[in-house]
Design an enzyme around this catalytic site. Sequence first.
Site, PDB file in Angstrom:
ATOM      1  N   HIS A 288     -14.446  25.418 -31.298  1.00  0.00           N
ATOM      2  CA  HIS A 288     -13.550  24.722 -32.223  1.00  0.00           C
ATOM      3  C   HIS A 288     -13.651  25.327 -33.614  1.00  0.00           C
ATOM      4  O   HIS A 288     -14.606  26.028 -33.956  1.00  0.00           O
ATOM      5  CB  HIS A 288     -13.857  23.221 -32.271  1.00  0.00           C
TER       6      HIS A 288
ATOM      7  N   CYS B 281     -22.131  23.474 -30.380  1.00  0.00           N
ATOM      8  CA  CYS B 281     -20.807  24.047 -30.126  1.00  0.00           C
ATOM      9  C   CYS B 281     -20.716  25.474 -30.676  1.00  0.00           C
ATOM     10  O   CYS B 281     -21.614  25.958 -31.364  1.00  0.00           O
ATOM     11  CB  CYS B 281     -19.726  23.184 -30.769  1.00  0.00           C
TER      12      CYS B 281
END
Length: 443
Positions: free
Chosen positions: A90, A103
Amino acid sequence: MSATMLSPPAFAADSVPLQIIVSKDKQSLTVYEGETVVARSRISSGKAGHDTPTGIFSILEKRKYHESNIYSNAPMPFMQRITWSGIALHEGNVPNYPASHGCVRLPSGFATKLYGLTERGAHVIVTDADVVPQRIEDVVLFSPRKPLPPGTLMTDVDLRTASIKASPKKPVEVAMNVAPANPNRATDALPPQPDDLEEAQTHALRILITRRTDRETLMDAQKLLEEMGFETGGSDGYVGPLTRSAVAGFKRWKGLKQTGPMISGEFIDALYASAGQPKPPAGQIMVRQNFEPLFEAPVGIKAPEVALGTHLFTVDKIDRSIESADWHAVTLPNVLSDATMKRLGITMAADAKLPGAAKAALDRIEISQDVRDRIETLMADGTSVTINDESLGPETGKGTDFVTLTKSSKSEMVAVQDIGSTPAAEPRAKRSIIRYQGGVGLY
């Protein structure tokens, strides 16, 4: 530059299979079409205590805007989820070092472009040291078949149930053995029409070749017991009261001892001898399509005492008219613990650094022609084959492709939650989190 788009025309093509490789050592992300680099970007992976897990993943979900449900609703624009337990690609702050909670953060401009170019199911490989796809040719790899006449899509191969775990309240989903063109098999099903076959051939297959686990051994034992007249409650690979009763009944019949492991080597030898069948080979092949199980079947593994290693093979440029395709391979380092090697009967570890490691693993796999025919009939651009030693990992479950988690050392703890051979549960908005060493992602 924080990100480089090297080959925009490649992205413009429809349904071009792309492969994303993330290197934690280099803090970089590279997008490949086959062995051609089409984009590069710097990234920020998990910081100390929140390491990004390594392995073979695929994009499960895409959202242009998402908020973390773990870290104070932190924004996660252009989120592309690769595990249901909290790991995603992301947009985010990308310093020149690992800084996320697990992440893979991307620069804003690159995150936007990458989001628009990927599709659900695209492979994402996360490694420590960088790896590069290599062109590979091998007779074991599948070749696309020319279009077959109606009625031959399903073969006579003996397939196991396609459901991961049967629910007592729901009907069992079965990979049916339907072959309408065979007059010796009765069926009420209609022959598959050409349009149906063409539709099936547009969806890439996800194939896992691995070692048989206790679950597969029990599934086949349940099937043989049922053929002998014992009631097991279904061949789902899970132990229930009926299965326990059936095994105990067979042991009484054959004068086997009732103490010790329920599924012992003595029991298996006696069961297959009574059924007049040879014991199954050491491996299995499992096939999914559109994140759903399709079928699975036994496969042979030569020299099973030697580890296979962890490899991913992907195919594109399929041309059915001449039955050709291009395959590429990536080999990932993956260290097995001493306990795992003992459980699997492995006495020699794999070495991912050896030249030709992927081809050497392929050459040890023996696949029946029935299984090969079915895969080669259905395979499409983007179809992939994963080879590993540890079967289904804890991140593989309903609504996923086959997810393989890798370890760089025997002491590394990939997941503190002991899930065994039971796949992850169906993803929900609020569900228990599989926690990796140091924590999980979603920011």
